[in-house]
Design an enzyme around this catalytic site. Structure first.
Site, PDB file in Angstrom:
ATOM      1  N   ASP A   1       6.160  -0.855  -3.037  1.00 56.84           N
ATOM      2  CA  ASP A   1       6.450  -1.940  -2.007  1.00 56.84           C
ATOM      3  C   ASP A   1       5.621  -1.993  -0.874  1.00 56.84           C
ATOM      4  O   ASP A   1       5.107  -1.219  -0.095  1.00 56.84           O
ATOM      5  CB  ASP A   1       7.772  -1.213  -1.413  1.00 56.84           C
ATOM      6  N   HIS A   2       4.870  -3.474  -0.857  1.00 55.41           N
ATOM      7  CA  HIS A   2       3.805  -3.566   0.062  1.00 55.41           C
ATOM      8  C   HIS A   2       4.269  -3.464   1.522  1.00 55.41           C
ATOM      9  O   HIS A   2       3.541  -3.398   2.641  1.00 55.41           O
ATOM     10  CB  HIS A   2       3.199  -4.817  -0.174  1.00 55.41           C
ATOM     11  N   ARG A   3       5.518  -3.429   1.856  1.00 54.94           N
ATOM     12  CA  ARG A   3       5.959  -3.316   3.091  1.00 54.94           C
ATOM     13  C   ARG A   3       5.766  -1.899   3.573  1.00 54.94           C
ATOM     14  O   ARG A   3       5.823  -1.663   4.751  1.00 54.94           O
ATOM     15  CB  ARG A   3       7.397  -3.679   3.172  1.00 54.94           C
TER      16      ARG A   3
ATOM     17  N   CYS B   1       3.421   0.421   2.826  1.00 59.12           N
ATOM     18  CA  CYS B   1       2.044   0.578   2.788  1.00 59.12           C
ATOM     19  C   CYS B   1       1.151  -0.274   2.436  1.00 59.12           C
ATOM     20  O   CYS B   1       1.517  -1.344   1.783  1.00 59.12           O
ATOM     21  CB  CYS B   1       1.773   2.047   2.007  1.00 59.12           C
TER      22      CYS B   1
ATOM     23  N   PRO C   1       8.517  -6.915  -1.836  1.00 59.78           N
ATOM     24  CA  PRO C   1       7.149  -7.615  -2.301  1.00 59.78           C
ATOM     25  C   PRO C   1       6.379  -6.661  -2.828  1.00 59.78           C
ATOM     26  O   PRO C   1       5.769  -5.706  -2.351  1.00 59.78           O
ATOM     27  CB  PRO C   1       6.689  -7.832  -1.150  1.00 59.78           C
TER      28      PRO C   1
END
Length: 472
Positions: free
Chosen positions: A442-444, A446, A268
C-alpha cells in the site's frame, strides 16, 4: 456471540445467533434434528456454513422440536428464527439432568456455538458424524433403489449409512446398497452437483477413500467432455449444451469478491519483484530436517521466519490505514496470514503474534492451520485480523504474480515456484534453484525505499540464510 430467543405460548423460538466477525447470515447445510424430535440443552441441531467456516449450532433449550425455520441450502439472516422448541408437558418426559435452558441463556451470555458453550449436556449431545475414514459400499444397487432418497441418520452409536451415501469404517451397511461411485460427504457438494446437473456417479473422488470433493465437481464443470445428468428445465431452450452456467455469488465466493473489490477500490497498491537464488534456503532446510527429523520444517516456515525478520526492520509494512480517522496504525504484533487454497475457495488463516514463535513452532502451526483450513474446521476468528500475508502461489506451478492485498492489510509477499535455472555464481554460469519474490504494498503507508528495502532483505536471507542469525 449472541443468540436471541422469543417466547410465544410456551414455545421458545431460538434465533440464528450472531456468529461474530461481522457475519450477517449463514446458509443451512444440514439439519441434525427433525420436527417431533426431543432435544436436550446444548444439543447440536443444525450445521450452517458462513462466509468463514462450517459450524454446528447447538440449541440452548430442551424440549420437542415444533418448527424448523428454513431448509437445507437456504440462507438465513442473523437474528431470524432458526428453530422452535416446545417444553415437554409436565416435565415427566424431559431428559434427566437438564434444565429448560442453560444458565448462560438466563444470564444473557448467548454463547451458543459449539466450542463456546459450558459443556452442559455434553454427555448426551449427539455425536457429530466422522468426516473421514470411509469405506465404499457394494455397487449392486438396482435402478429403483439407487433413485430412492436415503433418509437414514446417525444414531447414538455413530453408525451411519446415509444420507451422504457412505458407510463408516467399522460399521455394516444397512438398508438398500448404494453405489460407491457417488461417495459424497458434504451436502454442499451434492447441492453444487445438483444445481449444475453433474452426475455424481460419473465422478472419481480425489478425497480420502474416494470421497467426491467440491474440486471434483468443479473440474467436471470445467471439462469440455463433462458428463452431465439430464435436469429438466421447462424454460430451457430445446438445444442441448447451449445454456449458460449460472453460479450464485454466495458464501465464501461472495466474501472473497467483496474483499478483493474493496482492496482494489481503496488501496493504491504497487507490486515490485526480484528473482532470487533459493539454493541456500533449500540446503538450510535439508540440514535442519536432518538434525530434527521428528520436527521437520517447510520452506513456507522458513519464508515466514524471513518475513518476520523483515517486518522487524520495516514495521511500516505491518500496518493498516484507518481511513475514517485519517491515520496509519502500525500493529504491535505480527498476525501472519497464510493464503491457503481450499475446496471452499481462497482462505487466509492467521497465526496471531507469529513473531513470538520459534522456527519449529512456526512450522508446526503452519501445518496444523493449513490442514484445518482445508478441512473447514477453523473458527471464524482464525480467518480475520491479519496484519501481513504470505502467499505461496508457486504450488500452482507459476513463476510470478501481482497479488491483491488482503484488505485492510498493507502488504503481501508472494513466492513463485522454485525451478532449475542458469545463474551466475562467482562469475561462472551454474544451474541453481531460482524463485521469484513479489511484494505488493500500500503506497499510502510507505514509499518505494521502504518496500524495496524489505524485499531486498527477504531476498538476501533467501540466498544467504545465515543472515537471519545476524538480523536477530
Amino acid at each position: 456471540m449472541g443468540g436471541g430467543v422469543t417466547t410465544v405460548e410456551r414455545t421458545q423460538v431460538f434465533l440464528l445467533p450472531d456468529l461474530g466477525e461481522g457475519l450477517s447470515e449463514a446458509e443451512i447445510v444440514e439439519w441434525r434434528v427433525a420436527v417431533g424430535d426431543i432435544v436436550t440443552v446444548d444439543q447440536s441441531v443444525v450445521e450452517v456454513e458462513t462466509a468463514k467456516a462450517v459450524v454446528d449450532v447447538p440449541c440452548p433449550y430442551a424440549g420437542r422440536v415444533v418448527t424448523l425455520h428454513g431448509a437445507a441450502g437456504e440462507v438465513r439472516p442473523v437474528g431470524q428464527p432458526l428453530i422452535t422448541i416446545a417444553p415437554l408437558d409436565g416435565g415427566g418426559d424431559e431428559p434427566a439432568g437438564h434444565a429448560t435452558y442453560r444458565e448462560e441463556e438466563r444470564a444473557g451470555s448467548g454463547n451458543v456455538l459449539i466450542g463456546y458453550g459450558t459443556g452442559h449436556g455434553g454427555a448426551t449431545r449427539r455425536r457429530r458424524r466422522p468426516r473421514l475414514a470411509l469405506a465404499p459400499e457394494p455397487v449392486d444397487a438396482g435402478p429403483a433403489e439407487a433413485a430412492r432418497p436415503d433418509t437414514r441418520r446417525a444414531d447414538s452409536t455413530g453408525t451411519d449409512a446415509g444420507p451422504t451415501g457412505r458407510t463408516l469404517v467399522g460399521t455394516a451397511p444397512t438398508g438398500p446398497a448404494r453405489s460407491a461411485a457417488a461417495l459424497v460427504i458434504s451436502p454442499i457438494v451434492r447441492r453444487l452437483a445438483r444445481e449444475h446437473g453433474v452426475d455424481l456417479a460419473t465422478l472419481h473422488g480425489s478425497g480420502p477413500g474416494g470421497v467426491i470433493r467440491r474440486a471434483d465437481v468443479e473440474a467436471a464443470l470445467a471439462a469440455p467432455t463433462a458428463r452431465l445428468a439430464a435436469v429438466p428445465d421447462p424454460q430451457a431452450p430445446s438445444a442441448q449444451g447451449d445454456d449458460d452456467v449460472i453460479i450464485p455469488l454466495t458464501g465464501v465466493r461472495k466474501v472473497i469478491a467483496d474483499k478483493l473489490s474493496r482492496s482494489r477500490r481503496e488501496i493504491p497498491e504497487v507490486t515490485i519483484w526480484v528473482d532470487v537464488d533459493a539454493t541456500g534456503l533449500l540446503e538450510t532446510r535439508a540440514a535442519i530436517n536432518a538434525a530434527t527429523p521428528d520436527a521437520p520444517v517447510s520452506i513456507l516456515a522458513l519464508l515466514a521466519r524471513i518475513c518476520l525478520s523483515g517486518l522487524r526492520r520495516f514495521p511500516q509494512l505491518n500496518s493498516r490505514v484507518d481511513t475514517d480517522a485519517q491515520r496509519i496504525v502500525q500493529s504491535a504484533g505480527v498476525h501472519l496470514g497464510i493464503a491457503a487454497q481450499t475446496d471452499r475457495g481462497l482462505l487466509v488463516p492467521v497465526l496471531r503474534d507469529a513473531q513470538r514463535l520459534t522456527t519449529a513452532e512456526l512450522a508446526a502451526e503452519l501445518a496444523a492451520t493449513t490442514t484445518a483450513a482445508r478441512a473447514g474446521t477453523l473458527p471464524p476468528a482464525r480467518l480475520t485480523g491479519g496484519t501481513f500475508t504470505l502467499n505461496n502461489y508457486g504450488v500452482f506451478g507459476v513463476d510470478g504474480s501481482t497479488p491483491i492485498i488482503n484488505h485492510p492489510e498493507a502488504a503481501l509477499l508472494g513466492v513463485g515456484r522454485i525451478v532449475d535455472k542458469p545463474w551466475v555464481v562467482d562469475g561462472q554460469l551454474a544451474v541453481r534453484k531460482v524463485t521469484q519474490l513479489s511484494l505488493t504494498f500500500d503506497h499510502r503507508v510507505c514509499d518505494g525505499g521502504v518496500a524495496g528495502g524489505f524485499l531486498r532483505h527477504v531476498a538476501d536471507c533467501v540466498e544467504r540464510p545465515a543472515l537471519l542469525i545476524a538480523a536477530v
